[in-house]
Write a protein that holds these residues in place. Structure first.
Motif, PDB file in Angstrom:
ATOM      1  N   VAL A 202       1.157  -1.054   0.091  1.00  0.00           N
ATOM      2  CA  VAL A 202      -0.028   0.157   0.340  1.00  0.00           C
ATOM      3  C   VAL A 202       1.046   1.647  -0.673  1.00  0.00           C
ATOM      4  CG1 VAL A 202      -1.915   1.442   1.670  1.00  0.00           C
ATOM      5  CG2 VAL A 202      -2.152  -0.994   0.557  1.00  0.00           C
ATOM      6  N   THR A 203       0.428   1.910  -1.495  1.00  0.00           N
ATOM      7  CA  THR A 203       1.253   3.278  -1.447  1.00  0.00           C
ATOM      8  C   THR A 203       1.095   4.232  -0.047  1.00  0.00           C
ATOM      9  OG1 THR A 203       1.560   2.953  -3.261  1.00  0.00           O
ATOM     10  CG2 THR A 203       1.743   4.973  -2.034  1.00  0.00           C
ATOM     11  N   LEU A 204       2.016   4.716   0.985  1.00  0.00           N
ATOM     12  CA  LEU A 204       1.556   6.142   1.812  1.00  0.00           C
ATOM     13  C   LEU A 204       2.452   7.034   1.698  1.00  0.00           C
ATOM     14  CD1 LEU A 204       0.154   6.420   4.726  1.00  0.00           C
ATOM     15  CD2 LEU A 204       3.142   5.510   5.810  1.00  0.00           C
ATOM     16  N   ARG A 205       0.963   8.163   1.286  1.00  0.00           N
ATOM     17  CA  ARG A 205       1.237   9.764   0.501  1.00  0.00           C
ATOM     18  C   ARG A 205       1.356  10.659   2.050  1.00  0.00           C
ATOM     19  NH1 ARG A 205       2.856  10.126  -4.471  1.00  0.00           N
ATOM     20  NH2 ARG A 205       3.277  12.776  -4.070  1.00  0.00           N
ATOM     21  N   CYS A 206       1.975  10.739   2.996  1.00  0.00           N
ATOM     22  CA  CYS A 206       2.360  11.722   3.945  1.00  0.00           C
ATOM     23  C   CYS A 206       2.773  13.430   4.049  1.00  0.00           C
ATOM     24  CB  CYS A 206       2.470  11.486   5.045  1.00  0.00           C
ATOM     25  SG  CYS A 206       2.349   9.947   5.874  1.00  0.00           S
ATOM     26  N   GLY A 207       2.305  14.253   4.478  1.00  0.00           N
ATOM     27  CA  GLY A 207       1.954  15.460   4.573  1.00  0.00           C
ATOM     28  C   GLY A 207       1.297  16.157   3.079  1.00  0.00           C
ATOM     29  N   THR A 208       0.230  16.092   2.986  1.00  0.00           N
ATOM     30  CA  THR A 208      -0.484  16.024   1.974  1.00  0.00           C
ATOM     31  C   THR A 208      -1.730  15.808   2.139  1.00  0.00           C
ATOM     32  OG1 THR A 208      -0.187  16.301  -0.987  1.00  0.00           O
ATOM     33  CG2 THR A 208      -0.266  14.317  -0.266  1.00  0.00           C
ATOM     34  N   GLY A 209      -3.011  16.619   1.340  1.00  0.00           N
ATOM     35  CA  GLY A 209      -3.724  16.296   1.195  1.00  0.00           C
ATOM     36  C   GLY A 209      -4.708  16.249   0.479  1.00  0.00           C
ATOM     37  N   VAL A 210      -5.893  16.345   0.416  1.00  0.00           N
ATOM     38  CA  VAL A 210      -6.812  16.186  -1.349  1.00  0.00           C
ATOM     39  C   VAL A 210      -7.323  18.017  -1.949  1.00  0.00           C
ATOM     40  CG1 VAL A 210      -9.213  16.209  -2.035  1.00  0.00           C
ATOM     41  CG2 VAL A 210      -7.957  14.312  -0.747  1.00  0.00           C
ATOM     42  N   ALA A 211      -6.946  18.300  -3.208  1.00  0.00           N
ATOM     43  CA  ALA A 211      -7.280  19.518  -3.298  1.00  0.00           C
ATOM     44  C   ALA A 211      -8.878  19.183  -4.301  1.00  0.00           C
ATOM     45  CB  ALA A 211      -5.741  20.033  -4.332  1.00  0.00           C
ATOM     46  N   GLN A 212      -8.460  18.837  -5.024  1.00  0.00           N
ATOM     47  CA  GLN A 212     -10.155  17.619  -5.702  1.00  0.00           C
ATOM     48  C   GLN A 212     -10.210  16.578  -5.992  1.00  0.00           C
ATOM     49  OE1 GLN A 212      -9.275  20.575  -9.672  1.00  0.00           O
ATOM     50  NE2 GLN A 212     -11.454  19.708 -10.228  1.00  0.00           N
ATOM     51  N   LEU A 213     -11.782  16.241  -6.090  1.00  0.00           N
ATOM     52  CA  LEU A 213     -11.915  15.245  -6.417  1.00  0.00           C
ATOM     53  C   LEU A 213     -12.547  15.275  -7.960  1.00  0.00           C
ATOM     54  CD1 LEU A 213     -14.617  13.532  -3.754  1.00  0.00           C
ATOM     55  CD2 LEU A 213     -12.097  12.923  -3.905  1.00  0.00           C
ATOM     56  N   GLU A 214     -11.830  14.281  -9.126  1.00  0.00           N
ATOM     57  CA  GLU A 214     -12.317  14.262  -9.943  1.00  0.00           C
ATOM     58  C   GLU A 214     -12.957  13.612 -11.151  1.00  0.00           C
ATOM     59  OE1 GLU A 214      -8.217  14.616 -12.729  1.00  0.00           O
ATOM     60  OE2 GLU A 214      -8.102  16.076 -11.961  1.00  0.00           O
ATOM     61  N   GLY A 215     -13.773  13.629 -12.116  1.00  0.00           N
ATOM     62  CA  GLY A 215     -14.752  12.651 -11.979  1.00  0.00           C
ATOM     63  C   GLY A 215     -16.178  13.094 -12.648  1.00  0.00           C
ATOM     64  N   THR A 216     -17.259  13.400 -13.174  1.00  0.00           N
ATOM     65  CA  THR A 216     -18.577  13.040 -13.509  1.00  0.00           C
ATOM     66  C   THR A 216     -19.041  12.135 -14.828  1.00  0.00           C
ATOM     67  OG1 THR A 216     -18.522  15.251 -13.188  1.00  0.00           O
ATOM     68  CG2 THR A 216     -20.169  14.218 -13.640  1.00  0.00           C
ATOM     69  N   PRO A 217     -20.322  11.321 -14.452  1.00  0.00           N
ATOM     70  CA  PRO A 217     -21.354  11.279 -12.685  1.00  0.00           C
ATOM     71  C   PRO A 217     -20.077   9.978 -11.371  1.00  0.00           C
ATOM     72  CG  PRO A 217     -21.605   9.413 -14.258  1.00  0.00           C
ATOM     73  CD  PRO A 217     -20.902  10.151 -14.761  1.00  0.00           C
ATOM     74  N   ALA A 221     -10.518  10.044  -9.844  1.00  0.00           N
ATOM     75  CA  ALA A 221      -9.157  10.623  -9.982  1.00  0.00           C
ATOM     76  C   ALA A 221      -9.300  11.483  -8.682  1.00  0.00           C
ATOM     77  CB  ALA A 221      -7.936  11.088 -10.999  1.00  0.00           C
ATOM     78  N   VAL A 222      -8.008  11.350  -7.842  1.00  0.00           N
ATOM     79  CA  VAL A 222      -8.338  12.769  -6.538  1.00  0.00           C
ATOM     80  C   VAL A 222      -6.443  13.658  -6.859  1.00  0.00           C
ATOM     81  CG1 VAL A 222      -7.717  12.453  -4.470  1.00  0.00           C
ATOM     82  CG2 VAL A 222      -8.743  11.107  -5.526  1.00  0.00           C
ATOM     83  N   ARG A 223      -6.620  14.198  -7.042  1.00  0.00           N
ATOM     84  CA  ARG A 223      -6.026  15.256  -7.251  1.00  0.00           C
ATOM     85  C   ARG A 223      -5.581  15.984  -6.313  1.00  0.00           C
ATOM     86  NH1 ARG A 223      -3.088  17.816 -11.593  1.00  0.00           N
ATOM     87  NH2 ARG A 223      -5.076  16.956 -12.865  1.00  0.00           N
ATOM     88  N   LEU A 224      -3.942  16.450  -5.298  1.00  0.00           N
ATOM     89  CA  LEU A 224      -3.185  16.249  -3.807  1.00  0.00           C
ATOM     90  C   LEU A 224      -3.072  17.419  -4.197  1.00  0.00           C
ATOM     91  CD1 LEU A 224      -1.620  12.964  -2.769  1.00  0.00           C
ATOM     92  CD2 LEU A 224      -4.144  13.448  -2.956  1.00  0.00           C
ATOM     93  N   THR A 225      -3.194  18.123  -3.142  1.00  0.00           N
ATOM     94  CA  THR A 225      -2.554  19.314  -2.996  1.00  0.00           C
ATOM     95  C   THR A 225      -0.979  19.955  -2.997  1.00  0.00           C
ATOM     96  OG1 THR A 225      -1.713  19.045  -0.361  1.00  0.00           O
ATOM     97  CG2 THR A 225      -3.972  19.688  -0.990  1.00  0.00           C
ATOM     98  N   ASP A 226      -0.512  18.381  -3.229  1.00  0.00           N
ATOM     99  CA  ASP A 226       0.934  18.501  -3.616  1.00  0.00           C
ATOM    100  C   ASP A 226       1.114  19.032  -5.127  1.00  0.00           C
ATOM    101  OD1 ASP A 226       1.051  16.435  -4.322  1.00  0.00           O
ATOM    102  OD2 ASP A 226       2.520  15.698  -2.903  1.00  0.00           O
ATOM    103  N   GLY A 227      -0.190  18.256  -5.763  1.00  0.00           N
ATOM    104  CA  GLY A 227       0.231  18.359  -7.335  1.00  0.00           C
ATOM    105  C   GLY A 227      -0.372  17.075  -7.897  1.00  0.00           C
ATOM    106  N   THR A 228       0.097  16.587  -7.154  1.00  0.00           N
ATOM    107  CA  THR A 228       0.082  14.651  -7.136  1.00  0.00           C
ATOM    108  C   THR A 228      -1.302  14.403  -8.466  1.00  0.00           C
ATOM    109  OG1 THR A 228       1.892  14.224  -6.263  1.00  0.00           O
ATOM    110  CG2 THR A 228      -0.082  12.055  -7.253  1.00  0.00           C
TER     111      THR A 228
END
Length: 402
Positions: A202-217, A221-228
């Motif tokens: 399992v990949t662990l990405r610490c020190g960042t948060g969620v900037a945006q959820l992508e997709g409709t409906p 994808a999940v775009r993180l605050t660090d740009g990932t």
């Protein structure tokens, strides 16, 4: 021991069940009503993020009691009926337009998971986890998922990640803190626990948060605050919970981080009590106010609150917090409350993920944490309950693990 109006318990959870049992154990013979927002009888919530998700158990074994047990206690059930308000002056609970009078009231409505900020409804495939229906919907999605993003590396998030990985998904855990479980265990042990994720792919990405959820409906994808940008068929949000007190707004009760109670779990009104995740009470073990979110604390508090609600002389409710979590085939367990300093004393195999860590609170033992040593944790209960010197706990640990 009875009164004209019923004793009413709002919240048909573990705490609600133990509250009605506490009322009857105290000798109350009058009318007793259990109100619950869900249609189900009280059920066990810890398996929702573990065995129910992976299919090891199904819905029915989750039940904590039978209808016959509640009938034997003389409990009138009002399930599928959420409380929407409380009128203290009239001593009535508002139930979706109807009113239910009470002689004494026990509040056991628990907590609700916090959601990610999002304009409008989130895309399909984004889940919160609180109820059995939530868990069943998440399980259906996990069985079809290739990429799962879990937001929050607390205990629930870690358990969901473990379950999703077991089902064969590619899992990424996103955590805003520098390491998992830092609030509960501190950064030192949190970093060690983070290795559990990595050792199981399992990949662990610490020190960042969620900037945006992508997709409709549906989410893609999940775009993180660090740009990932992380591909995602399923997103599970486990960023904490909030006490379920919305229905109590405007009632006059003190609702600072839950229903504020004294050490007897009285909520500041002579006939109102609270227990479980919703209660913020003065714990006499520590001499300060706290709100605990654990199975054992809810059960212990509710029995005391149920008795106090009908007893002539209420008694304090001392609780030593205990919680556990099952992740990747290992049991994590903690007893007590850590101090402010992150200075754990570790006994055992830290790198092999089989150890005890002792966390001081000043010169006293604050908390004992066990990874893959659940057989040892309760041997420290007396020391933690009596706030024994830290050295006594270290001596016991060295002797047990020698």
């Amino acid at each position: 021991m009875s009164e004209p109006n019923p004793v009413v318990v709002v919240g048909a959870s573990l705490a609600g069940l133990r509250a009605v049992e506490g009322v009857r154990r105290a000798g109350f013979k009058g009318e007793l009503v259990l109100v619950g927002a869900e249609e189900q009888l009280p059920y066990n919530r810890p398996p929702l993020s573990k065995d129910l998700l992976t299919g090891i158990i199904e819905h029915d074994p989750l039940e904590l009691c039978t209808a016959e047990h509640l009938a034997g206690l003389g409990v009138t059930l009002r399930l599928g009926t959420p409380a929407t308000g409380l009128d203290l002056d009239a001593r009535e609970i508002v139930l979706d337009g109807a009113r239910l009078p009470f002689g004494s009231l026990l509040i056991t409505t628990g907590s609700r998971p916090a959601a990610l900020p999002h304009g409008g409804a989130p895309p399909q495939g984004v889940h919160l986890l609180r109820t059995v229906d939530d868990a069943l919907a998440l399980r259906d999605d996990l069985l079809r998922a290739r990429d799962v993003v879990v937001v929050g590396a607390g205990f629930v998030g870690a358990e969901v990640a473990s379950s999703a990985a077991k089902l064969g998904a590619r899992v990424t855990v996103v955590e805003a803190a520098p390491a998992p479980l830092t609030r509960a265990l501190g950064p030192t042990i949190g970093e060690v626990c983070g290795r559990l994720h990595e050792l199981h792919g399992v990949t662990l990405r610490c020190g960042t948060g969620v900037a945006q959820l992508e997709g409709t409906p549906a989410v893609t994808a999940v775009r993180l605050t660090d740009g990932t940008r992380l591909s995602a068929d399923v997103v599970v949000v486990g960023i904490g919970v909030r006490p379920d007190t919305g229905w109590l707004e405007g009632s006059g009760l003190d609702l600072r981080d839950g229903v504020v109670c004294d050490e007897t779990l009285n909520a500041g009104h002579p006939r109102v009590w609270a227990a479980g995740d919703v209660a913020s009470w003065t714990n006499p073990v520590y001499g300060r106010r706290m709100r605990l979110q654990s199975w054992t604390a809810a059960a212990e508090q509710a029995l005391v609150a149920g008795r106090n609600a009908v007893a002539g002389t209420p008694t304090p409710c001392p609780v030593v917090p205990y919680f556990w979590s099952d992740q990747y085939g290992k049991r994590l367990a903690a007893l007590g409350v850590p101090g402010a300093a992150d200075e754990p004393h570790v006994v055992g195999d830290l790198h092999g993920l089989r150890f005890l860590s002792l966390h001081p609170d000043g010169d006293r033992i604050g908390m004992v944490f066990a990874l893959d040593r659940p057989d040892l944790i309760m041997k420290f209960r007396r020391l933690v309950m009596t706030r024994a010197p830290f050295g006594d706990a270290v001596e016991l640990a060295e002797r047990l693990v020698a």
